[in-house]
Design an enzyme around this catalytic site. Structure first.
Site, mmCIF file in Angstrom:
data_model
loop_
_atom_site.group_PDB
_atom_site.id
_atom_site.type_symbol
_atom_site.label_atom_id
_atom_site.label_comp_id
_atom_site.label_asym_id
_atom_site.label_seq_id
_atom_site.Cartn_x
_atom_site.Cartn_y
_atom_site.Cartn_z
ATOM 1 N N LYS A 87 0.888 -1.176 0.000
ATOM 2 C CA LYS A 87 0.000 0.000 0.000
ATOM 3 C C LYS A 87 0.923 1.222 0.000
ATOM 4 O O LYS A 87 1.509 1.580 1.022
ATOM 5 C CB LYS A 87 -0.896 -0.034 1.241
ATOM 6 C CG LYS A 87 -1.393 1.321 1.742
ATOM 7 C CD LYS A 87 -2.433 1.959 0.831
ATOM 8 C CE LYS A 87 -2.879 3.312 1.376
ATOM 9 N NZ LYS A 87 -1.966 4.432 1.053
ATOM 10 N N CYS B 163 13.827 10.402 7.018
ATOM 11 C CA CYS B 163 13.787 10.069 8.452
ATOM 12 C C CYS B 163 15.159 10.182 9.084
ATOM 13 O O CYS B 163 15.270 10.299 10.295
ATOM 14 C CB CYS B 163 13.302 8.642 8.660
ATOM 15 S SG CYS B 163 11.701 8.373 7.975
ATOM 16 N N GLU C 189 9.662 1.228 10.746
ATOM 17 C CA GLU C 189 10.733 2.211 10.521
ATOM 18 C C GLU C 189 10.054 3.563 10.677
ATOM 19 O O GLU C 189 9.322 4.010 9.807
ATOM 20 C CB GLU C 189 11.314 1.977 9.133
ATOM 21 C CG GLU C 189 12.704 2.532 8.973
ATOM 22 C CD GLU C 189 12.657 3.908 8.374
ATOM 23 O OE1 GLU C 189 12.571 4.877 9.180
ATOM 24 O OE2 GLU C 189 12.700 4.034 7.149
#
Ligand code: SIN
Length: 484
Positions: A181, A290, A256
């Protein structure tokens, strides 16, 4: 350029389930170009029904896929990677159109993404078991590794292709099937990957892509007793909800999540190297990774030099449409992202921060632009030090002692990446061991690659992606005990 991209065979406005391209009869999601707000296309807004179909397809494809040899899976992954590299220009242009990142970075991401397929194509062949000394005469104890089964991946918009290959490469290598997704902001890169999966000969149902309502799709994944593993890259808040929901069927989970990376510059560092590293670690993807630096902690004696050199380097950044020649800072993904960076700038200035450079959002350009911004005199009460900014804002916080820098660096619930610069080898070991982060760059600021374990500690996540550890996330160890 837009016309060429949307007329190419990689531009699919349909989901890929069980080897078929499926359009919506009802709801759609519009996808825009962050550089100017233009709608570039739409994808189905699927929900629970179609997600269940995708899960069934992945379950049906599983027995035949897990029965293939590691060598066969490896060859297919390698072929998929080669196709990606062959079509890297087209895939990169599509990524820039929907994500905004400069074309050079988009191309680099395609190469990076393909490297996960080639890495796991090799690791597939090395999923070794063990023999263990028996406890009784005549007995034999061995372990084998087997794929966990049907997997689901929920992937982010900041790396629309590589965050899929990092998960799907490991899953397929392990003999698992997967439903992906992708983020609703960047679904076309995922669908283009599915076009190449088909061309590479990945069997129907092994790799599926579903677009649509994120919470309904995620809830269907976690409610399913067939899905044995979920891998998610995104916010800590959503990751924590997914983990709670995955408890229903004790699904395995890899997360994550967010980061709040410190970048420490000690007075024994080479300042020029630290500045070059700071630019790479802060401004990659216009600050939207990130592992991007959130806080620059700089020892007081070298702070003026670091600040001056960083400001000079930042002044050379070129902000603009990712398709324009020379641009290395692009529009952020949406207006909310610009507003968050603005809020962090205003908060830092209100709390005594000194604005050195930038600080202006540029809505007049039609896209989600904000200038690269540098603030000095930072301190840990500022929002930018407590929350992930995810944009081109650099804040410098001076410190005096090593222990103070380590305490500040660790003063966060997050622990994904950390960086520091020092030319003292004793300090390098000492600091690296004390930093609470899953990944530490020591005189190095680009730390992500397929052979290294990517992942965080504390609220930054669970599990590791890439590397030999990444394959284990998709495998179970089975113990076999042969009696005499
Ligand atoms: C991320 O931002 O989640 C990952 C970036 C990377 O692979 O370096």
């Amino acid at each position: 350029m837009r016309d060429q991209i949307v007329n190419s065979r990689f531009f699919k406005q349909a989901c890929y389930i069980d080897g078929r391209w499926i359009k919506s009869n009802e709801d759609w999601i519009d996808v825009d170009n962050p550089a100017n707000g233009d709608i570039i296309g739409r994808v189905p807004k699927f929900s629970a029904v179609q997600t269940s179909q995708a899960i069934s397809a992945a379950a049906q494809a599983l027995p035949a896929w897990r029965a293939t040899s590691a060598a066969e899976r490896s060859a297919l992954l390698r072929c998929w990677a080669e196709l990606m590299l062959q079509h890297a220009d087209a895939l990169a242009a599509l990524m820039t159109l929907e994500q905004g990142k400069p074309l050079v970075e988009a191309k680099a991401e395609i190469v990076y993404a393909a490297s996960y397929f080639t890495w796991f194509a090799e690791e597939a062949k090395r999923a070794y078991g063990e023999t263990i000394p028996a406890v009784k005469p005549g007995q034999h104890i061995v372990t084998i590794k087997q794929g966990v089964g049907v997997c689901a991946a929920i992937t982010p918009w900041n790396f629309p292709t590589s965050m899929i290959t990092r998960k799907a490469g490991a899953a397929l290598a392990a003999g698992c099937t997967i439903i992906v997704k992708p983020a609703s902001a960047t679904p076309f890169s995922a669908l283009a990957l599915a076009v190449l999966a088909e061309e590479a000969g990945i069997p129907s149902g092994v790799f599926n892509v579903i677009t649509g309502n994120a919470s309904a799709i995620a809830a269907t994944f976690t409610a399913s007793a067939v899905v044995t593993k979920i891998s998610f890259t995104g916010s800590t808040k959503i990751g924590s909800q997914l983990m709670a929901n995955a408890a229903q069927h004790i699904q395995k989970i890899s997360l994550e999540l967010g980061g709040n990376a410190p970048f420490i510059v000690f007075d024994d560092a080479s300042i020029d190297k630290a500045v070059a590293g700071a630019m790479a670690a802060k401004f990659r993807n216009t600050g939207q990774t990130c592992v991007c630096v959130n806080r620059f902690l700089v020892q007081r004696a070298v702070e003026p030099e670091f600040r001056k050199k960083l400001a000079i380097a930042m002044a050379e950044l070129i902000l603009g449409d990712g398709f324009d020649e020379g641009v290395n800072q692009s529009a952020l993904i949406n207006r909310a992202a610009v507003e968050k960076v603005n809020d962090h700038i205003n908060d830092a200035v209100a709390q005594g921060g000194q604005l050195i450079l930038g600080g202006v959002s540029c809505p007049q350009q039609g896209g989600n632009y904000i200038e690269p911004t540098l603030i000095a005199n930072g301190h840990s009460a500022m929002s930018v030090c407590c929350e992930e900014t995810f944009g081109p804002l650099a804040v410098i916080i001076p410190f005096d002692k090593e222990s103070e820098a380590i305490a500040m660096a660790n003063d966060t619930p997050l622990g994904l990446a950390a960086y520091f610069y020092s030319d003292n080898i004793h300090r390098c070991w000492r600091v690296a061991e004390q930093l609470e982060a899953g990944m530490v760059g020591i005189n190095e600021s680009i730390i992500s690659n397929a052979s290294a374990p990517f992942g965080g500690v504390k609220s930054s996540g669970l599990g590791r992606e890439g590397s030999k550890y990444g394959l284990d996330e998709y495998m179970e160890v089975k113990y076999l005990c042969f009696g005499s």
